[in-house]
Write an enzyme that holds these catalytic residues in place. Sequence first.
Site, PDB file in Angstrom:
ATOM      1  CB  CYS A 276      -0.863  -0.151   1.161  1.00  0.00           C
ATOM      2  SG  CYS A 276      -1.781   1.421   1.461  1.00  0.00           S
TER       3      CYS A 276
ATOM      4  CE1 TYR B  93      -9.482   0.455  -0.390  1.00  0.00           C
ATOM      5  CE2 TYR B  93      -8.267  -1.779  -0.131  1.00  0.00           C
ATOM      6  CZ  TYR B  93      -8.512  -0.342   0.254  1.00  0.00           C
ATOM      7  OH  TYR B  93      -8.379   0.176   1.614  1.00  0.00           O
TER       8      TYR B  93
ATOM      9  CB  CYS C  40      -3.809  -0.295  -5.453  1.00  0.00           C
ATOM     10  SG  CYS C  40      -4.491  -0.713  -3.827  1.00  0.00           S
TER      11      CYS C  40
ATOM     12  CB  CYS D  76      -5.479   5.881  -2.732  1.00  0.00           C
ATOM     13  SG  CYS D  76      -4.450   5.181  -3.824  1.00  0.00           S
TER      14      CYS D  76
ATOM     15  CB  THR E 276      -3.898   4.321   5.224  1.00  0.00           C
ATOM     16  OG1 THR E 276      -4.598   3.105   5.304  1.00  0.00           O
ATOM     17  CG2 THR E 276      -2.850   4.070   4.097  1.00  0.00           C
TER      18      THR E 276
ATOM     19  CD  GLU F 144      -3.808   0.031   7.626  1.00  0.00           C
ATOM     20  OE1 GLU F 144      -4.898   0.428   7.013  1.00  0.00           O
ATOM     21  OE2 GLU F 144      -3.497  -0.969   7.705  1.00  0.00           O
TER      22      GLU F 144
ATOM     23  CG  HIS G 103     -10.545   4.870  -0.507  1.00  0.00           C
ATOM     24  ND1 HIS G 103      -9.440   4.995  -0.986  1.00  0.00           N
ATOM     25  CD2 HIS G 103     -10.313   4.142   0.451  1.00  0.00           C
ATOM     26  CE1 HIS G 103      -8.426   4.772  -0.274  1.00  0.00           C
ATOM     27  NE2 HIS G 103      -9.196   4.197   0.822  1.00  0.00           N
TER      28      HIS G 103
ATOM     29  CD  GLU H 237      -4.551  -1.247   2.649  1.00  0.00           C
ATOM     30  OE1 GLU H 237      -3.613  -1.292   3.452  1.00  0.00           O
ATOM     31  OE2 GLU H 237      -4.836  -0.484   1.711  1.00  0.00           O
TER      32      GLU H 237
END
Lengths: 487, 487, 487, 487
Positions: B98, B294, B296, B102, B189, B255, B290, B444
């Site tokens: 991560c 994901y 990603c 974002c 995050t 996090e 959001h 996550e």
Amino acid sequence: MPINTGAEYIESLRGRNLRVFLLGERIEEPVDHPIVRPSINAVAATYDLANQQPELATATSSLSGRTVNRFLHVTESVDDVVLQNRMQRRLGQLTGTCFQRCVGMDAINALHSITFEIDRAHGTPYHQRLLSFVRRMQEENLVIGGAMTDVKGDRSKAPSQQSDADLFVRVVERREDGLVLRGAKAHQTGCLNSHWIIVMPGMRLGPADRDYAVSCALPVTQPGLTYIYGRQSCDTRSLEGGTMDAGNAMFSGQEAIIVFDDVFVPWDHVFLDGETEHAAPLVDRFASYHRRSYVCKTGLGDVLIGAAALVADYNGVATASHVKDKLVEMTHLNETLFAAGIAASHESRPTPSGNFQPDGLLANVCKHNVTRFPFEIARLAQDLAGGFVGTLPSEKDLANAETGPILRKYLKGRDGVRVEDRMRVLRLIENMTMGRNAVGYLTESLHGAGSPQAQRVQIARQSNLAEKKELAKRLAGVDGSAASRRD
Amino acid sequence: MPINTGAEYIESLRGRNLRVFLLGERIEEPVDHPIVRPSINAVAATYDLANQQPELATATSSLSGRTVNRFLHVTESVDDVVLQNRMQRRLGQLTGTCFQRCVGMDAINALHSITFEIDRAHGTPYHQRLLSFVRRMQEENLVIGGAMTDVKGDRSKAPSQQSDADLFVRVVERREDGLVLRGAKAHQTGCLNSHWIIVMPGMRLGPADRDYAVSCALPVTQPGLTYIYGRQSCDTRSLEGGTMDAGNAMFSGQEAIIVFDDVFVPWDHVFLDGETEHAAPLVDRFASYHRRSYVCKTGLGDVLIGAAALVADYNGVATASHVKDKLVEMTHLNETLFAAGIAASHESRPTPSGNFQPDGLLANVCKHNVTRFPFEIARLAQDLAGGFVGTLPSEKDLANAETGPILRKYLKGRDGVRVEDRMRVLRLIENMTMGRNAVGYLTESLHGAGSPQAQRVQIARQSNLAEKKELAKRLAGVDGSAASRRD
Amino acid sequence: MPINTGAEYIESLRGRNLRVFLLGERIEEPVDHPIVRPSINAVAATYDLANQQPELATATSSLSGRTVNRFLHVTESVDDVVLQNRMQRRLGQLTGTCFQRCVGMDAINALHSITFEIDRAHGTPYHQRLLSFVRRMQEENLVIGGAMTDVKGDRSKAPSQQSDADLFVRVVERREDGLVLRGAKAHQTGCLNSHWIIVMPGMRLGPADRDYAVSCALPVTQPGLTYIYGRQSCDTRSLEGGTMDAGNAMFSGQEAIIVFDDVFVPWDHVFLDGETEHAAPLVDRFASYHRRSYVCKTGLGDVLIGAAALVADYNGVATASHVKDKLVEMTHLNETLFAAGIAASHESRPTPSGNFQPDGLLANVCKHNVTRFPFEIARLAQDLAGGFVGTLPSEKDLANAETGPILRKYLKGRDGVRVEDRMRVLRLIENMTMGRNAVGYLTESLHGAGSPQAQRVQIARQSNLAEKKELAKRLAGVDGSAASRRD
Amino acid sequence: MPINTGAEYIESLRGRNLRVFLLGERIEEPVDHPIVRPSINAVAATYDLANQQPELATATSSLSGRTVNRFLHVTESVDDVVLQNRMQRRLGQLTGTCFQRCVGMDAINALHSITFEIDRAHGTPYHQRLLSFVRRMQEENLVIGGAMTDVKGDRSKAPSQQSDADLFVRVVERREDGLVLRGAKAHQTGCLNSHWIIVMPGMRLGPADRDYAVSCALPVTQPGLTYIYGRQSCDTRSLEGGTMDAGNAMFSGQEAIIVFDDVFVPWDHVFLDGETEHAAPLVDRFASYHRRSYVCKTGLGDVLIGAAALVADYNGVATASHVKDKLVEMTHLNETLFAAGIAASHESRPTPSGNFQPDGLLANVCKHNVTRFPFEIARLAQDLAGGFVGTLPSEKDLANAETGPILRKYLKGRDGVRVEDRMRVLRLIENMTMGRNAVGYLTESLHGAGSPQAQRVQIARQSNLAEKKELAKRLAGVDGSAASRRD
């Protein structure tokens, strides 16, 4: 005068004297046959939608300069590809079945770029021939079927290795004025309901398979063609009279075997003849188009989700948490199907010939999910329907003077729901999960546009493992690469 | 001077004297802490990519008139939304974790339209404040974190019903010059690696929750903030020295809990204060952005598929049919994730404020698949890795004079593969399926941007069952509708 | 003289003058009706198996001192319960459908312990009545049907809350010599093919539902009974003549609605009357028995796996790795179904009345898997079948002088396979996945013995979460428990 | 004097001077090493359970005439096999990890029948040697490890084809008094915690592999043995002090590489030497035993389900319908695992040597489900845990004077729950899904007793397709068989 309405389209099919066999008999006029008619109605919906929602179901073709039915349009932009999907979903919603006109659309789009590339490589005149053909189709607003899948015989063998050379459609003679075809194509969606058919090879071919590397267009009325209609589950319910037990009395799909008994095709309708190395690219490009066309099934999914929500409501359990959760799951799966299809369309790229080709990897991913999720959606629909989806008495029992009142008393759901309506929704769910349109919603979802393994082969080819391995090596620090440092 | 390179970014984080606790101790300089550093490296990659692939990771902002990092860009077209996804996948491929930037991007885009709409309804000045804030961020090229998730206490109760009023972040004082916040945000995050944080409410609020309806921006250095770092599986391997056992020594996620101990925020950084009815739309709009971000995880999936292919190759089984088939399945699942995300972006629509909002239904479908498929991809990766993914000796055993030669002899795979490389790939798979980046790839994926049930609630809301029921009624002939006729 | 052979059984059904309606007409003699007959054949197989494999399909009853058909046997050992499952799988293999006799077997076994317990609580004479009844059934070797599922009306309401009091079967009169029943039972498996029927309540009942708490036995010929036959997908193919298109011409299941129009039952056949608190235990105990009886579907699975293997062989692809892998998956799923059923039987425990009751948790787990896996097995079977499973011409087309030779040429698979045989196997797969026996293999697997949610409720009840929480607490060291120490 | 209690067992491991390497260092006394100790505790539980529940964890051996620990018992009845499973589930519940003693139990049971059969075929003395060995183990109540899995090198090659002949354990010398072994065994469960090890071949062997066909027993203290400890996710948390962050501080599994550096074994402990054709049956028979032993994972599943239920309760959402439904799903999957294992045991059959062998097909089905369902159960556990399962601060942060009060305030769940307890349960879920015992619950579930593909090969072998094809032919009427008639 081009065909305009669905009604005109239906009339255009009359009196063609096709040689069609169904349930062991040659049928006189398919248009009036109760088993055939629902499949014609489904194609007719593609004409009516063009009038009702022209922004969705028509396009302006730079080829003919006309507003044409989108099914006859060669894509000129990414939006054109995307709009095909939107139109397909809408027609799925309106018919609850296969409306049969996608194959032709996908065939002319695949051939557009392939003929261009063959001509460039071989100096052949295929591309112009194709453009002329498409222009004519646009002007007359005709239905084009696409004939790709051969009967195949022993599936472990190439066409030229079969014990009977005719098990794949082939050129048996090349004359001055054209060529002669022999063989048979199976699973021919909407072939009887088409005006023309485009023949294409169905697999990768080697040099020995030269006579099998053929693509051409011919009218469905061409002498030498025979059509043998495929049975569908519950097909004869359409013969029973009544409208309830069919589940979806109005619409169905159609698949038949087309037999080519030495059928002549003039050269100006031939788009491939012997260039074997182009067979695989043609199949792949058609498959990319057609696999993403299976977005249509999300339209059927919308109908089935609606039917499941309706029957839960009629049963009095619409607010039960497990019922709501199953409707969410059905929707989630249905939209996952849609996502991959529409993504493939959005990610289209222009071809050298100027039309647009959807993303191959995503198109295969779309179709591969289509081979799985509708079965789960169907299972959940049957779950929500309750046991009557498999044990409901017939509509004739409802009409019968002795049993009708009994059924009206005992098949009652929650207050305010007509027994007949409850029965109709149950029959629709049966229709789509076990009955006539289960063939379209489930079996065709498996095998249409290629069986599941065909998609896996394509996904493997396009997965770019070499690049992915490099990504992994870099992060793991293999070969002393970047990430072996710590900061 | 804006920050330009990853290295400059890292320098920008030094000397900020944040109050950070990790493993029971306050840490002096997070930048130099071996557990923290990999997470900083991951953010730094977002700067470097902007230089290496500017067409992907930068955009021209009409707000500041500058070329800005795409993470700071308010979308001005559908393509802008799509390109976010492409950039996210690429960064996932490059970092295997991560990269944390974002949330801020999605927050400014959600607030862009929401502040516009609040102002229209209430005559508030939020939209201009937001634009000023974003312009400054663009000019300095800063990292914005987004703080939405409260610690929540008893999850069956609303903020104002909790036995401790601070269990959701709230305004405890409104002064002439600004407001004062108290509470804590969890699962934050990349918060330590940010320059500024945008606070947002995390759920639908009622009139009684007025003090909880607050959104604002504040620097991470603001007095009164404390950060307590979250543990990750295998986090302390980063303390061991060496680069192998970490699996991915260079990159990780981050996090932490942010505690707001009566923190002051001046009014010109406040974007919502008490307009409770806008909390739900803000959450929904942020979530749509959001959840599709994901995508990603498909970049991480690419890495893991590559690692699995690599280890199969090292083990000598790359051509086994079941191995190839599992790689196809992993790819199919990974691309299905991508499809829904990119589809949501392609289907973006303009908002009243002028930016573009992805399709909410598809965004939720994307994220919901993300809560499932990475777990199956991880399972298949472990399958292909073989048992050593769970039993491999340490890199110190490889370095040890007595055991090193033994391991070099006995951990040999197929000829030509270095034992160290085989070990490195196994460690990378461990890292992503059980180790430090499993937190990012699996946990996550479940809970980031909302836990699975949150997506189901949204899918239910957007499934339009009423329309689907009408489709079903029409085809079933319920209420004597259209399809009761047969032709 | 007891009935001995299947043929004698079939004769025993003649001339009973039942009031049966099918497709809107009252039928004279069900035995000779082409749609009904295959379901009778399936029951007949239970008689023939008792002669062919007596060790499997008979038992020695200590009740009558006779060797009796196992379907009429009250279990006297764990092995008796296990052997029921073996017999069920075998009959599934032999008929490929539902052989309808399990409900009665499971009903007498559930009532055996329940009547014993009611008598103990209330001093009623139910248990002896039941034993007398069972003894008579054994002596005459009759078929017992079991009627549990009411038509239910609004499913969100209890029996006594319905707007029509008859929507659950109830006692409308209690006379000196017996009671009078009114209502209807739906989905009545094999009811026409039975000699006697045992009525049972279908759900938990409250004090207000006293008249619904009734269990009794009555002959299917009892005045006042009407039977309305349920339609099955493709049911009318049995009317077409020929044996191919039916897929499984010999065997099918049967479900009908039984209407009780004030039907008299003498007291000595009443086993429950008003003891509402025993309704739920009776349903649960019957359900435990019956849910594990769904092991029968593994016999159908064996047939379908065999058909899929056969068609792959006929198509020439039996050695393709993906084909072999799909057969493994089908087998794995099928044996997972078997495992839970046979485990439930092996884990049987004696009841206070002396018979043996299968494990309730495992029985529910068995049935719950049955609501899922057959759908996936069916999907894989259609996958292996290829497209012809949905598009095959009719057997009349094969018989037709014009089309027969065409089909014999073009439907050829690998050398050495008869086209007719290939068609027959495709029709069998259609039969089990979309046709007549899909109702038994799929829909009945969902809803028979309770719909999926019913099993989830039972699994929740028997999951013993309290004990599991204690296990977790101990290992986590919650409340300072054991594992907080380290050594 | 035999070892009796867990404490005595632990003492028995002291002072053995094994050559063990862990994290790059030779460790003096494994018993006192914080990383090793939890794995020793897990084995100790097998001793304690024998005292606490002797009916479960002991048996009377006809071999020694003694009451022996069930792990050392050669099965003498079906119940003996079933009771192994019950004991395994219980120990899984008590330890939440792999207790390591099954391999030895399954090895002596597999060798019991195989040595008997080799002796019958070859006149060898293996069976009596084995009986003597087992008797001694029973008398002293020792732990036997089983060493089967070789390091394998290039997995596409047979042992004798590897570029290094030592990549499978082999006999390098045969002396008058015994043989000499060289090679390495990987993934050796509990090897350090054993007293003796039984070596077995790990795969089908050909005539060229004669020196690899060796089975024998040797003490773990035998000269020439080196042990290199495998890393586990989060292993070093056991070094941190404290009991919370480990998640399960008390118990863990253990796997190491055993290196055989020319290790001598006297003939009376050799049970196979060169009879290559018996290698495959030995592996198969051991695998049947051992694959069904994976029922132990249902004990771990019980713990994880309990932990998930507990955390949902602590979070205040125990009554949410989706939470309850997920707990049902976890339970359903866990019991499906149990069902196949216990069914395999119940369906055991006697071998020629007199012990009992579980059903091979069901045992493979059990293990194959174990390669899938724990991953889904783990995913659901993380779902119910919420995001803190991946972001929770350390127990040192809770102990810290500055952050402790903050965490006690902000990590509060519903009223009445201690923050520490909530953290402990979250850590237990982390432990089993990403941490130390995820290796046992997930990775070992995949690869222990054979990777997934190994089970598929066995399921294929035992699926009896030929018989299933005949069932299909009969019902379809292929070859004019029975069902072609209609009545």
